[in-house]
Write an enzyme that holds these catalytic residues in place. Sequence first.
Site, PDB file in Angstrom:
ATOM      1  N   GLN A 299      68.982   0.024  35.987  1.00 46.87           N
ATOM      2  CA  GLN A 299      68.167  -0.151  37.170  1.00 46.87           C
ATOM      3  C   GLN A 299      67.051  -0.944  37.105  1.00 46.87           C
ATOM      4  O   GLN A 299      66.484  -1.497  38.161  1.00 46.87           O
ATOM      5  CB  GLN A 299      67.927   1.337  37.864  1.00 46.87           C
ATOM      6  CG  GLN A 299      67.351   1.108  39.101  1.00 46.87           C
ATOM      7  CD  GLN A 299      68.575   0.737  40.213  1.00 46.87           C
ATOM      8  OE1 GLN A 299      69.710   0.843  40.066  1.00 46.87           O
ATOM      9  NE2 GLN A 299      67.974   0.009  41.421  1.00 46.87           N
TER      10      GLN A 299
ATOM     11  N   HIS B 211      77.312   3.114  51.051  1.00 51.72           N
ATOM     12  CA  HIS B 211      76.755   4.047  49.966  1.00 51.72           C
ATOM     13  C   HIS B 211      76.760   5.311  50.266  1.00 51.72           C
ATOM     14  O   HIS B 211      76.187   5.878  51.225  1.00 51.72           O
ATOM     15  CB  HIS B 211      75.213   3.724  49.787  1.00 51.72           C
ATOM     16  CG  HIS B 211      74.449   4.406  48.948  1.00 51.72           C
ATOM     17  ND1 HIS B 211      73.799   4.125  47.535  1.00 51.72           N
ATOM     18  CD2 HIS B 211      74.120   5.828  48.675  1.00 51.72           C
ATOM     19  CE1 HIS B 211      73.072   5.024  46.706  1.00 51.72           C
ATOM     20  NE2 HIS B 211      73.418   6.147  47.626  1.00 51.72           N
TER      21      HIS B 211
ATOM     22  N   GLU C 228      72.852   1.065  54.736  1.00 47.83           N
ATOM     23  CA  GLU C 228      74.018   0.707  53.665  1.00 47.83           C
ATOM     24  C   GLU C 228      75.218   1.413  54.016  1.00 47.83           C
ATOM     25  O   GLU C 228      75.489   2.730  53.550  1.00 47.83           O
ATOM     26  CB  GLU C 228      73.432   1.242  52.207  1.00 47.83           C
ATOM     27  CG  GLU C 228      72.251   0.389  51.825  1.00 47.83           C
ATOM     28  CD  GLU C 228      71.829   0.657  50.360  1.00 47.83           C
ATOM     29  OE1 GLU C 228      72.604   1.603  49.665  1.00 47.83           O
ATOM     30  OE2 GLU C 228      70.826   0.104  49.757  1.00 47.83           O
TER      31      GLU C 228
ATOM     32  N   ALA D 132      66.202   0.370  44.450  1.00 44.43           N
ATOM     33  CA  ALA D 132      65.355   1.492  43.830  1.00 44.43           C
ATOM     34  C   ALA D 132      64.529   1.064  42.933  1.00 44.43           C
ATOM     35  O   ALA D 132      65.050   0.375  41.803  1.00 44.43           O
ATOM     36  CB  ALA D 132      66.084   2.744  43.786  1.00 44.43           C
TER      37      ALA D 132
END
Length: 425
Positions: A313, A394, A391, A334
């Site tokens: 990430q 998601h 989203e 994120a």
Amino acid sequence: MNRSVIRTLAALLSVTCLSLTAGCSSTASEDSPLYGSASAGVPEAETETREFPFADVSPSDWFYSDVKTAWESGLIRGKTDSAFAPDDSLTYAEAVKLAACMNQLYVAGEVTLTGGEGAEWFEPYVLYCSSAGILPRDYNWNSPAYRVGIMEIFASALPEGALAAVNDIPDGAVPDLAGVNESESDAVYRLYRAGVVQGSGTDHLCAPFSPVRRSEVSAMLTRLMFPDTRISFAMNPSNPSPASGSHVIETIGGVTYVDGILIANKTYSLPRDYAPGGLTADCQAALDAMCAGAASDGIVLYPISTYRSYDYQEGLYNRYVERDGKAEADRYSARPGHSEHQTGLAIDLNSLEYAFADTPEGRWIAAHCHEYGFILRYPEGKEDVTGYRYEPWHVRYLGIATASAVAASGLTLEEYLGITSEYAD
């Protein structure tokens, strides 16, 4: 059994299974038993006169007397001679060993069980508990144990008569059991009514999906083995929605749980070493079921992104910052440690295009994902609440009951739990 007999048996139990190792490693072996050193002997009668050794357990801690009683009785030992590590958790494998030894001790008066070899050292205890009717189902043995899972196992470890009710707790009185199954709920109420547990706060919240701590284990063990230490309390037959404003926020090992739900957002982060390595077993099973359910309706669903490590990430986010700038990247990606994908409970499905919402697949997910335990985590028009743009691909796993409750409320997860999603800087 009276207290003196139980104390003698508890001392035996401490030799065989109740010394906690340093941590909850999935490679724990029979040479490193659960609670103290493998070479520890039966406590002598003067054990109770020894000075309490644990510098990390203060008389002001709610669990002080439980840890002290458990230690004096030989039920539990520290991680070291001077440290108890009250906030450390334990695995289902360690829990089933405790349950097997407690049951055999109570029924037969001695513990003859021994563990196996290598990574599957816990199998003899699993087999014993299965044959004794202690295990209602299989567990992910090397995973940290949820509070409700420990309660489900421990509630069955002793015979029915050993957990006589001392509290009149009406059905529906425990307010945060959304998402637990019938067996788990029965176990919670059995232990509440027996005075083994009483929950947190004035609402006696269970926080069922939080990992259980050593401090809590010591309290449960003490109250299970010593009936005169059990607690009396009363509860009203009310069952408020978690959205009503009564919430329990806990941080365990750097991970935040709100009403037992693991949270990773802009306010609450995960440590770098939080690494389930993939989707959790429950999440994967729910994903498989959802894909099968969609297929029966002529809809094809497939994951395009599931678990991401902290390091992965970090690289992804940095590339987006380099391309679009930090402010814009923060709207859709994120920062490392803040991604739901690191939890092993989040999935991106089929497409990362906003037009996906208007496809048959996108509409099916929006209508049916809660039936399998998922929510659309970042709904349209809620960027100021969730911290992220819409989203439609998601989904986040919460369990069927909780996901259905969140979906029915029309709230985001932040709104449902009364939390924020904002970076500190």
